[in-house]
Write a protein that holds these residues in place. Structure first.
Motif, PDB file in Angstrom:
ATOM      1  N   THR A 193       2.891   9.598 -10.169  1.00 25.60           N
ATOM      2  CA  THR A 193       2.267   9.730 -11.450  1.00 25.60           C
ATOM      3  C   THR A 193       1.814  11.072 -11.333  1.00 25.60           C
ATOM      4  O   THR A 193       1.729  11.850 -12.446  1.00 25.60           O
ATOM      5  CB  THR A 193       1.143   8.593 -11.393  1.00 25.60           C
ATOM      6  N   ARG A 194       1.165  11.558 -10.264  1.00 23.75           N
ATOM      7  CA  ARG A 194       0.355  12.933 -10.332  1.00 23.75           C
ATOM      8  C   ARG A 194       1.490  13.949 -10.565  1.00 23.75           C
ATOM      9  O   ARG A 194       1.224  14.990 -11.249  1.00 23.75           O
ATOM     10  CB  ARG A 194      -0.136  12.950  -8.904  1.00 23.75           C
ATOM     11  N   ALA A 195       2.718  13.994  -9.839  1.00 20.54           N
ATOM     12  CA  ALA A 195       3.576  14.844 -10.328  1.00 20.54           C
ATOM     13  C   ALA A 195       4.101  14.900 -11.662  1.00 20.54           C
ATOM     14  O   ALA A 195       4.351  15.949 -12.172  1.00 20.54           O
ATOM     15  CB  ALA A 195       5.049  14.791  -9.356  1.00 20.54           C
ATOM     16  N   LEU A 196       4.254  13.945 -12.258  1.00 14.96           N
ATOM     17  CA  LEU A 196       4.708  13.596 -13.559  1.00 14.96           C
ATOM     18  C   LEU A 196       3.596  14.205 -14.552  1.00 14.96           C
ATOM     19  O   LEU A 196       4.064  14.654 -15.691  1.00 14.96           O
ATOM     20  CB  LEU A 196       4.862  12.281 -13.802  1.00 14.96           C
ATOM     21  N   ARG A 250       0.913  -1.140  -0.144  1.00 19.18           N
ATOM     22  CA  ARG A 250      -0.078   0.178  -0.053  1.00 19.18           C
ATOM     23  C   ARG A 250       0.864   1.415   0.099  1.00 19.18           C
ATOM     24  O   ARG A 250       0.693   2.209  -0.800  1.00 19.18           O
ATOM     25  CB  ARG A 250      -0.882  -0.070   1.138  1.00 19.18           C
ATOM     26  N   ARG A 251       1.916   1.154   0.778  1.00 21.43           N
ATOM     27  CA  ARG A 251       2.804   2.424   0.773  1.00 21.43           C
ATOM     28  C   ARG A 251       3.505   2.604  -0.399  1.00 21.43           C
ATOM     29  O   ARG A 251       3.584   3.728  -0.954  1.00 21.43           O
ATOM     30  CB  ARG A 251       3.708   2.302   1.955  1.00 21.43           C
ATOM     31  N   SER A 252       3.867   1.517  -1.071  1.00 24.74           N
ATOM     32  CA  SER A 252       4.590   1.681  -2.372  1.00 24.74           C
ATOM     33  C   SER A 252       3.461   2.093  -3.310  1.00 24.74           C
ATOM     34  O   SER A 252       4.151   2.959  -4.079  1.00 24.74           O
ATOM     35  CB  SER A 252       5.033   0.124  -2.790  1.00 24.74           C
ATOM     36  N   GLN A 290       1.606   6.602  -6.815  1.00 24.56           N
ATOM     37  CA  GLN A 290       0.514   7.309  -7.432  1.00 24.56           C
ATOM     38  C   GLN A 290       1.028   8.838  -7.338  1.00 24.56           C
ATOM     39  O   GLN A 290       0.504   9.538  -8.140  1.00 24.56           O
ATOM     40  CB  GLN A 290      -0.755   7.183  -6.476  1.00 24.56           C
ATOM     41  N   SER A 291       1.765   9.116  -6.245  1.00 26.17           N
ATOM     42  CA  SER A 291       2.131  10.409  -5.868  1.00 26.17           C
ATOM     43  C   SER A 291       3.118  10.742  -7.317  1.00 26.17           C
ATOM     44  O   SER A 291       3.080  12.127  -7.547  1.00 26.17           O
ATOM     45  CB  SER A 291       2.642  10.592  -4.592  1.00 26.17           C
TER      46      SER A 291
END
Length: 99
Positions: free
Chosen positions: A72-75, A62-64, A69-70
Motif C-alpha cells: 500500500t505504501r509503495a502504491l 501478521r506477516r501478510s 501495508q508495505s
C-alpha cells in the motif's frame, strides 16, 4: 479445484473448531485448578498443539498484513509520483497554450 471462497470457508471452520477445542480444554484446566478434575496428558498435549496452531496462524496473518501495508505504501508513492507528473504536464501544456 477448490475456489478461494471455499478455501476461506474451510479455513474459518478449522479456526473456529480449533478455538472451540481450546475453550473446552481451558475449561477443563479451570476445573483441574479447582481440584474437581484432572487434565490428562493427552488433553494437555492437545491444548498445547491447538494453542501453537493459533499462534502460527496469528503470525502468518501478521506477516501478510505487513506485506499488504508495505505494498500500500509503495502504491501510494507511485500514485503521488503519477499525480506530480500529470500536474507537470498540465503546467507545461498551459504554459504552451498561453504563449
Amino acid at each position: 479445484m477448490t475456489g478461494r471462497r471455499e478455501r476461506r470457508r474451510i479455513a474459518t471452520e478449522q479456526r473456529d473448531d480449533r478455538r472451540q477445542t481450546i475453550r473446552n480444554l481451558l475449561a477443563r484446566v479451570d476445573r483441574a485448578a479447582a481440584g474437581r478434575l484432572s487434565l490428562t496428558t493427552a488433553e494437555a498435549a492437545q491444548l498445547r498443539a491447538q494453542v501453537e496452531a493459533e499462534i502460527a496462524h496469528a503470525e502468518a496473518l501478521r506477516r501478510s498484513t505487513a506485506g499488504a501495508q508495505s505494498l500500500t505504501r509503495a502504491l501510494q508513492q507511485q500514485l503521488a509520483a503519477a499525480e506530480d507528473a500529470i500536474r507537470e504536464v498540465e503546467a507545461d501544456r498551459d504554459a504552451t497554450s498561453a504563449a
